[in-house]
Design a protein around this motif. Structure first.
Motif, mmCIF file in Angstrom:
data_model
loop_
_atom_site.group_PDB
_atom_site.id
_atom_site.type_symbol
_atom_site.label_atom_id
_atom_site.label_comp_id
_atom_site.label_asym_id
_atom_site.label_seq_id
_atom_site.Cartn_x
_atom_site.Cartn_y
_atom_site.Cartn_z
ATOM 1 N N SER A 1 0.789 -1.172 0.143
ATOM 2 C CA SER A 1 -0.144 0.033 -0.055
ATOM 3 C C SER A 1 0.705 0.978 -0.061
ATOM 4 O O SER A 1 0.863 2.378 -0.989
ATOM 5 N N GLU A 2 1.717 1.163 0.548
ATOM 6 C CA GLU A 2 2.798 2.144 0.763
ATOM 7 C C GLU A 2 3.392 2.499 -0.652
ATOM 8 O O GLU A 2 3.791 3.337 -0.703
ATOM 9 N N ALA A 3 4.111 1.648 -1.139
ATOM 10 C CA ALA A 3 5.006 1.311 -2.313
ATOM 11 C C ALA A 3 4.213 1.922 -3.095
ATOM 12 O O ALA A 3 4.652 2.900 -3.690
ATOM 13 N N GLN A 4 2.242 1.781 -3.421
ATOM 14 C CA GLN A 4 1.523 2.064 -4.395
ATOM 15 C C GLN A 4 1.767 3.474 -4.465
ATOM 16 O O GLN A 4 1.500 4.465 -5.376
ATOM 17 N N ARG A 5 1.446 3.916 -2.986
ATOM 18 C CA ARG A 5 1.104 5.936 -2.841
ATOM 19 C C ARG A 5 1.812 6.296 -2.964
ATOM 20 O O ARG A 5 2.045 7.246 -4.290
ATOM 21 N N GLN B 1 14.588 -3.348 -6.742
ATOM 22 C CA GLN B 1 14.974 -3.619 -8.350
ATOM 23 C C GLN B 1 13.624 -2.838 -9.411
ATOM 24 O O GLN B 1 14.597 -1.590 -9.953
ATOM 25 N N MET B 2 12.750 -2.902 -9.404
ATOM 26 C CA MET B 2 11.728 -2.916 -10.174
ATOM 27 C C MET B 2 11.918 -1.424 -10.675
ATOM 28 O O MET B 2 11.404 0.154 -11.276
ATOM 29 N N ALA B 3 11.343 -0.686 -8.872
ATOM 30 C CA ALA B 3 11.461 0.731 -8.363
ATOM 31 C C ALA B 3 12.347 1.502 -9.063
ATOM 32 O O ALA B 3 12.699 2.611 -9.827
ATOM 33 N N VAL B 4 13.581 0.971 -8.382
ATOM 34 C CA VAL B 4 15.357 2.078 -9.029
ATOM 35 C C VAL B 4 15.194 1.260 -10.206
ATOM 36 O O VAL B 4 14.813 2.574 -11.432
ATOM 37 N N GLY B 5 14.711 0.405 -10.629
ATOM 38 C CA GLY B 5 14.657 0.308 -13.102
ATOM 39 C C GLY B 5 13.528 1.536 -12.955
ATOM 40 O O GLY B 5 14.109 2.405 -14.155
ATOM 41 N N LEU B 6 12.349 1.803 -12.691
ATOM 42 C CA LEU B 6 11.382 2.849 -12.843
ATOM 43 C C LEU B 6 12.278 4.299 -12.864
ATOM 44 O O LEU B 6 11.967 5.306 -12.902
ATOM 45 N N ARG C 1 3.264 5.549 -14.813
ATOM 46 C CA ARG C 1 3.800 4.518 -15.960
ATOM 47 C C ARG C 1 4.576 3.434 -15.104
ATOM 48 O O ARG C 1 4.822 3.136 -14.790
ATOM 49 N N ALA C 2 3.483 4.145 -13.355
ATOM 50 C CA ALA C 2 3.820 3.143 -12.541
ATOM 51 C C ALA C 2 3.437 1.868 -11.759
ATOM 52 O O ALA C 2 1.643 1.794 -12.802
#
Length: 177
Positions: A60-64, A98-103, A169-170
Protein backbone atom coordinates in the motif's frame (compact mmCIF):
# COMPACT_ATOMS: atom_id res chain seq x y z
CA UNK A 1 48.96 20.59 -4.33
CA UNK A 2 45.59 19.27 -5.33
CA UNK A 3 44.29 19.02 -1.78
CA UNK A 4 41.25 20.92 -0.66
CA UNK A 5 40.66 22.46 2.72
CA UNK A 6 37.33 21.88 4.43
CA UNK A 7 35.89 25.19 3.27
CA UNK A 8 36.58 24.55 -0.39
CA UNK A 9 35.52 20.92 -0.22
CA UNK A 10 32.13 21.67 1.31
CA UNK A 11 31.31 18.77 3.58
CA UNK A 12 34.48 16.78 4.18
CA UNK A 13 34.78 13.06 4.72
CA UNK A 14 35.22 13.76 8.44
CA UNK A 15 31.92 15.65 8.47
CA UNK A 16 29.95 13.00 6.60
CA UNK A 17 26.45 12.28 7.80
CA UNK A 18 26.51 9.19 10.01
CA UNK A 19 23.90 7.22 11.93
CA UNK A 20 24.17 6.13 15.57
CA UNK A 21 26.31 3.10 14.60
CA UNK A 22 28.71 5.25 12.58
CA UNK A 23 27.48 4.09 9.15
CA UNK A 24 27.43 6.72 6.41
CA UNK A 25 23.95 8.18 5.88
CA UNK A 26 23.56 10.95 3.38
CA UNK A 27 21.19 13.49 4.91
CA UNK A 28 21.12 15.71 1.83
CA UNK A 29 17.62 16.53 0.69
CA UNK A 30 16.41 14.59 -2.37
CA UNK A 31 13.92 15.25 -5.11
CA UNK A 32 11.03 12.94 -5.99
CA UNK A 33 13.35 10.72 -8.04
CA UNK A 34 15.90 10.45 -5.26
CA UNK A 35 18.46 12.81 -6.78
CA UNK A 36 20.46 14.67 -4.13
CA UNK A 37 19.76 18.38 -3.86
CA UNK A 38 22.15 20.94 -2.38
CA UNK A 39 22.15 21.17 1.41
CA UNK A 40 19.64 23.75 2.56
CA UNK A 41 17.18 23.18 -0.29
CA UNK A 42 13.80 21.69 0.45
CA UNK A 43 13.39 18.17 -0.83
CA UNK A 44 10.82 15.42 -0.71
CA UNK A 45 10.45 13.90 2.77
CA UNK A 46 12.51 10.72 2.98
CA UNK A 47 11.06 7.40 3.94
CA UNK A 48 12.06 6.37 7.44
CA UNK A 49 14.50 3.46 7.37
CA UNK A 50 14.01 0.14 9.09
CA UNK A 51 10.22 0.24 9.26
CA UNK A 52 8.72 -3.21 9.70
CA UNK A 53 5.36 -3.46 7.95
CA UNK A 54 2.97 -6.26 7.14
CA UNK A 55 3.16 -7.18 3.42
CA UNK A 56 -0.17 -5.43 2.74
CA UNK A 57 1.17 -2.24 4.35
CA UNK A 58 4.38 -2.38 2.30
CA UNK A 59 2.42 -2.78 -0.92
CA UNK A 60 0.00 0.00 0.00
CA UNK A 61 2.74 2.48 0.95
CA UNK A 62 4.86 1.62 -2.09
CA UNK A 63 1.85 1.98 -4.42
CA UNK A 64 1.07 5.41 -2.94
CA UNK A 65 4.64 6.55 -3.59
CA UNK A 66 4.70 5.05 -7.09
CA UNK A 67 1.42 6.80 -7.93
CA UNK A 68 2.94 10.07 -6.74
CA UNK A 69 5.88 9.58 -9.13
CA UNK A 70 8.34 8.71 -6.36
CA UNK A 71 9.73 5.29 -7.32
CA UNK A 72 13.01 5.92 -5.47
CA UNK A 73 11.08 6.34 -2.25
CA UNK A 74 8.94 3.27 -3.03
CA UNK A 75 12.16 1.27 -3.43
CA UNK A 76 13.05 2.20 0.16
CA UNK A 77 9.75 0.69 1.36
CA UNK A 78 10.49 -2.52 -0.55
CA UNK A 79 14.04 -2.51 0.81
CA UNK A 80 12.72 -2.41 4.38
CA UNK A 81 10.50 -5.43 3.62
CA UNK A 82 13.46 -7.20 2.00
CA UNK A 83 15.72 -6.62 4.99
CA UNK A 84 13.16 -7.24 7.75
CA UNK A 85 11.02 -9.98 6.26
CA UNK A 86 11.40 -13.74 6.39
CA UNK A 87 14.10 -15.30 4.23
CA UNK A 88 11.54 -16.95 1.92
CA UNK A 89 10.20 -13.50 0.93
CA UNK A 90 13.49 -11.67 0.39
CA UNK A 91 13.74 -12.41 -3.33
CA UNK A 92 10.25 -11.01 -3.87
CA UNK A 93 10.95 -7.74 -2.07
CA UNK A 94 14.41 -7.41 -3.60
CA UNK A 95 12.89 -7.84 -7.05
CA UNK A 96 10.20 -5.24 -6.39
CA UNK A 97 12.88 -2.84 -5.09
CA UNK A 98 14.90 -3.41 -8.28
CA UNK A 99 11.82 -2.69 -10.40
CA UNK A 100 11.26 0.58 -8.51
CA UNK A 101 14.90 1.58 -9.00
CA UNK A 102 14.60 0.64 -12.68
CA UNK A 103 11.62 2.97 -12.99
CA UNK A 104 13.66 5.64 -11.17
CA UNK A 105 16.49 5.33 -13.69
CA UNK A 106 14.08 5.36 -16.63
CA UNK A 107 12.46 8.52 -15.22
CA UNK A 108 15.91 10.10 -14.93
CA UNK A 109 16.60 9.22 -18.59
CA UNK A 110 19.09 6.42 -17.87
CA UNK A 111 18.11 3.92 -20.57
CA UNK A 112 20.69 1.22 -19.80
CA UNK A 113 20.29 1.26 -16.02
CA UNK A 114 16.52 1.53 -16.20
CA UNK A 115 16.06 -1.41 -18.57
CA UNK A 116 18.63 -3.57 -16.79
CA UNK A 117 17.08 -3.11 -13.33
CA UNK A 118 13.51 -3.53 -14.57
CA UNK A 119 14.49 -6.88 -16.12
CA UNK A 120 16.55 -7.98 -13.12
CA UNK A 121 13.59 -7.24 -10.85
CA UNK A 122 11.22 -9.12 -13.14
CA UNK A 123 13.46 -12.21 -13.01
CA UNK A 124 13.71 -12.06 -9.21
CA UNK A 125 9.95 -11.74 -8.74
CA UNK A 126 9.28 -14.45 -11.32
CA UNK A 127 11.69 -16.84 -9.57
CA UNK A 128 10.06 -16.10 -6.23
CA UNK A 129 6.56 -16.61 -7.69
CA UNK A 130 7.60 -20.01 -9.04
CA UNK A 131 8.13 -21.37 -5.55
CA UNK A 132 7.59 -18.67 -2.96
CA UNK A 133 4.97 -18.50 -0.28
CA UNK A 134 2.23 -15.96 -0.88
CA UNK A 135 3.48 -12.78 0.82
CA UNK A 136 1.57 -10.26 -1.25
CA UNK A 137 -2.06 -9.33 -0.81
CA UNK A 138 -4.32 -11.59 -2.89
CA UNK A 139 -5.28 -8.59 -5.05
CA UNK A 140 -1.71 -8.36 -6.39
CA UNK A 141 -1.46 -9.68 -9.94
CA UNK A 142 2.17 -10.83 -9.90
CA UNK A 143 2.26 -11.89 -13.59
CA UNK A 144 1.01 -8.43 -14.61
CA UNK A 145 3.71 -6.71 -12.51
CA UNK A 146 6.38 -8.89 -14.15
CA UNK A 147 4.97 -8.14 -17.62
CA UNK A 148 4.87 -4.41 -16.78
CA UNK A 149 8.59 -4.44 -15.93
CA UNK A 150 9.57 -6.31 -19.09
CA UNK A 151 7.36 -4.18 -21.34
CA UNK A 152 8.68 -0.93 -19.87
CA UNK A 153 12.28 -2.16 -20.19
CA UNK A 154 11.71 -2.84 -23.90
CA UNK A 155 10.06 0.56 -24.43
CA UNK A 156 12.90 2.35 -22.65
CA UNK A 157 15.50 0.55 -24.76
CA UNK A 158 13.65 1.61 -27.92
CA UNK A 159 13.79 5.18 -26.62
CA UNK A 160 10.02 5.48 -26.32
CA UNK A 161 9.02 8.22 -23.92
CA UNK A 162 12.43 8.53 -22.25
CA UNK A 163 12.63 9.95 -19.71
CA UNK A 164 9.45 8.25 -18.61
CA UNK A 165 6.81 9.90 -16.44
CA UNK A 166 7.26 7.83 -13.27
CA UNK A 167 3.77 8.44 -11.92
CA UNK A 168 2.03 7.73 -15.20
CA UNK A 169 4.11 4.58 -15.82
CA UNK A 170 3.94 3.20 -12.29
CA UNK A 171 2.98 -0.47 -11.99
CA UNK A 172 -0.36 -1.51 -10.51
CA UNK A 173 0.62 -3.51 -7.45
CA UNK A 174 -2.96 -3.75 -6.28
CA UNK A 175 -5.77 -4.94 -8.47
CA UNK A 176 -9.45 -5.00 -7.77
CA UNK A 177 -10.42 -6.30 -4.36
Amino acid sequence: MGSMDSTSAGRTAAARDRDEEGRARNARPRDGLGRPLPYGEEGVPRQPEGVVRRPEESVSEAQRLLDEGKPFHAHEVFEDAWKSGPAEERELWRGLAQMAVGLTHAARGNVTGGARLLRRGAVAVEEWAAGGELALPPTTDVPSVIAWARDLAAEVERGEGVPVDAGARAPRLRGAA
